[in-house]
Design a protein around this motif. Structure first.
Motif, short mmCIF file in Angstrom:
data_model
loop_
_atom_site.label_atom_id
_atom_site.label_comp_id
_atom_site.label_asym_id
_atom_site.label_seq_id
_atom_site.Cartn_x
_atom_site.Cartn_y
_atom_site.Cartn_z
N ILE A 55 28.82 28.81 -54.34
CA ILE A 55 29.26 29.93 -55.18
C ILE A 55 29.70 29.44 -56.56
CG2 ILE A 55 30.92 31.82 -55.41
CD1 ILE A 55 28.68 32.10 -53.25
N ALA A 56 30.28 28.25 -56.61
CA ALA A 56 30.70 27.71 -57.90
C ALA A 56 29.50 27.42 -58.79
CB ALA A 56 31.51 26.43 -57.68
N ALA A 57 28.42 26.94 -58.18
CA ALA A 57 27.22 26.61 -58.95
C ALA A 57 26.41 27.84 -59.30
CB ALA A 57 26.36 25.61 -58.17
N TYR A 58 26.35 28.79 -58.36
CA TYR A 58 25.56 30.01 -58.55
C TYR A 58 26.43 31.21 -58.16
CZ TYR A 58 21.83 26.66 -58.98
OH TYR A 58 21.07 25.61 -59.40
N PRO A 59 27.29 31.66 -59.08
CA PRO A 59 28.31 32.68 -58.78
C PRO A 59 27.72 34.00 -58.29
CG PRO A 59 28.74 31.60 -60.88
CD PRO A 59 27.38 31.18 -60.46
N ARG A 60 28.50 34.66 -57.44
CA ARG A 60 28.10 35.98 -56.91
C ARG A 60 28.41 37.10 -57.90
NH1 ARG A 60 27.12 36.54 -51.38
NH2 ARG A 60 27.95 38.66 -51.39
N GLY A 61 29.47 36.94 -58.69
CA GLY A 61 29.86 38.03 -59.58
C GLY A 61 30.19 39.26 -58.76
N ASP A 62 29.73 40.42 -59.21
CA ASP A 62 29.94 41.68 -58.47
C ASP A 62 28.69 41.94 -57.61
OD1 ASP A 62 31.07 43.98 -57.54
OD2 ASP A 62 30.93 45.08 -59.43
N PHE A 63 28.36 40.96 -56.77
CA PHE A 63 27.07 40.99 -56.07
C PHE A 63 26.88 42.22 -55.21
CE2 PHE A 63 24.48 40.05 -52.31
CZ PHE A 63 23.28 39.73 -52.92
N LYS A 64 27.86 42.56 -54.38
CA LYS A 64 27.68 43.67 -53.44
C LYS A 64 27.28 44.95 -54.16
CE LYS A 64 31.01 41.89 -50.06
NZ LYS A 64 32.29 42.14 -49.34
N LYS A 65 28.01 45.31 -55.20
CA LYS A 65 27.75 46.54 -55.94
C LYS A 65 26.41 46.48 -56.66
CE LYS A 65 29.66 49.47 -59.62
NZ LYS A 65 30.80 49.64 -60.56
N GLU A 66 26.14 45.37 -57.35
CA GLU A 66 24.92 45.26 -58.14
C GLU A 66 23.68 45.17 -57.27
OE1 GLU A 66 24.90 42.37 -61.26
OE2 GLU A 66 27.00 42.71 -61.75
N PHE A 67 23.79 44.47 -56.13
CA PHE A 67 22.63 44.30 -55.26
C PHE A 67 22.25 45.63 -54.61
CE2 PHE A 67 20.46 42.97 -51.32
CZ PHE A 67 19.46 42.19 -51.87
N ILE A 68 23.24 46.38 -54.14
CA ILE A 68 22.94 47.69 -53.55
C ILE A 68 22.29 48.60 -54.60
CG2 ILE A 68 23.99 49.81 -52.67
CD1 ILE A 68 26.04 48.03 -51.21
N LYS A 69 22.77 48.52 -55.83
CA LYS A 69 22.24 49.37 -56.90
C LYS A 69 20.77 49.06 -57.18
CE LYS A 69 22.94 50.67 -61.74
NZ LYS A 69 23.79 50.47 -62.96
N ILE A 70 20.42 47.78 -57.30
CA ILE A 70 19.04 47.44 -57.64
C ILE A 70 18.10 47.72 -56.47
CG2 ILE A 70 19.10 44.98 -56.97
CD1 ILE A 70 17.48 44.41 -59.52
N GLN A 71 18.60 47.52 -55.24
CA GLN A 71 17.79 47.85 -54.07
C GLN A 71 17.56 49.35 -53.97
OE1 GLN A 71 16.14 46.19 -51.84
NE2 GLN A 71 16.99 44.16 -51.57
N ALA A 72 18.60 50.12 -54.24
CA ALA A 72 18.48 51.57 -54.17
C ALA A 72 17.51 52.09 -55.23
CB ALA A 72 19.85 52.22 -54.35
N CYS A 73 17.58 51.54 -56.41
CA CYS A 73 16.67 51.97 -57.49
C CYS A 73 15.22 51.74 -57.09
CB CYS A 73 16.98 51.21 -58.78
SG CYS A 73 18.50 51.74 -59.60
N SER A 74 14.96 50.60 -56.48
CA SER A 74 13.60 50.29 -56.03
C SER A 74 13.17 51.24 -54.92
CB SER A 74 13.52 48.84 -55.53
OG SER A 74 12.27 48.56 -54.95
N ALA A 75 14.03 51.45 -53.94
CA ALA A 75 13.69 52.30 -52.80
C ALA A 75 13.47 53.75 -53.23
CB ALA A 75 14.79 52.23 -51.74
N LEU A 76 14.29 54.25 -54.14
CA LEU A 76 14.17 55.63 -54.59
C LEU A 76 12.88 55.88 -55.36
CD1 LEU A 76 17.86 56.21 -55.65
CD2 LEU A 76 16.64 57.50 -53.88
N ARG A 77 12.33 54.84 -55.96
CA ARG A 77 11.09 54.98 -56.72
C ARG A 77 9.87 55.08 -55.81
NH1 ARG A 77 11.16 50.29 -61.17
NH2 ARG A 77 9.22 51.29 -61.84
#
Length: 212
Positions: free
Chosen positions: A153-175
């Motif tokens: 995680i220190a080398a490749y931070p998660r940031g706000d991963f849960k929120k952002e990942f669900i958002k990008i997955q949802a955008c793809s699925a809704l399309r």
């Protein structure tokens, strides 16, 4: 870029560097960091289980596994996993990688969200899936020491991963909701649209043109 994480060396071959460069061109930092974490966690598990795997192929599979979520590789009719798998296979073919190896990476990416099957397949497929599972939904979390998790995680931070990942997955699925039938991707649509009704296998069977 960190070269070694908890004993796992990030591949640095010409193909590995070109793969990382291509993916970074199209993915945001959240997706790219996730992709590298998938490789590291997958490789850690492979070493822990004494599996023989091709580190370079696992790295390419991990890097490309979510590329189908970005606009450049989006298609209207294929699952996002297949979009990413197609991109990876074309990338490897264009660099002279033998077809069996390119196909192996294709399978690892195409199956990375499929439950209950990848873990019984070749190591590169199983470990891509394992890396995704631990980083996204926490399956296998306790198999890694706190020191290992913190280093990644220190080398490749998660940031706000849960929120952002669900958002990008949802955008793809809704399309392209028709591609989510029978997959976990339909969950993203249901989470964002409470009026959505997932396709039902029994209904589809009853509505076929067969008389019985």
């Amino acid at each position: 870029m960190v070269d070694v994480l908890s004993g796992i060396r990030i591949p640095d071959s010409k193909i590995a560097r070109e793969a990382a460069e291509l993916v970074r061109q199209y993915e945001n930092e959240m997706l790219y960091n996730h992709s590298v974490r998938v490789f590291v966690f997958g490789a850690m598990k492979g070493i822990r289980q004494n599996l023989k795997f091709d580190s370079e192929l696992l790295y390419v599979a991990a890097l490309f596994h979510d590329l189908g979520l970005v606009d450049h590789y989006h298609t209207d009719t294929k699952r996002f996993e297949v979009d990413g798998a197609d991109a990876a296979r074309e990338f490897l073919r264009s660099r002279g990688i033998p077809e069996p190896k390119a196909d192996l990476v294709w399978e690892a990416i195409a199956l990375h969200t499929t439950p209950g099957i990848p873990q019984y397949m070749r190591p590169e497929i199983a470990l891509t899936n394992a890396g995704v599972l631990v980083d996204v939904v926490g399956i296998g979390y306790d198999e890694y020491t706190p020191e290992q998790r913190e280093a990644v995680i220190a080398a490749y931070p998660r940031g706000d991963f849960k929120k952002e990942f669900i958002k990008i997955q949802a955008c793809s699925a809704l399309r392209k909701p028709q591609t989510t039938y029978g997959t976990v991707n339909v969950d993203y649509i249901e989470d964002c649209d409470p009026t959505f009704h997932r396709p039902n296998a029994c209904t589809r069977i009853r509505n076929t043109p067969w008389p019985s």
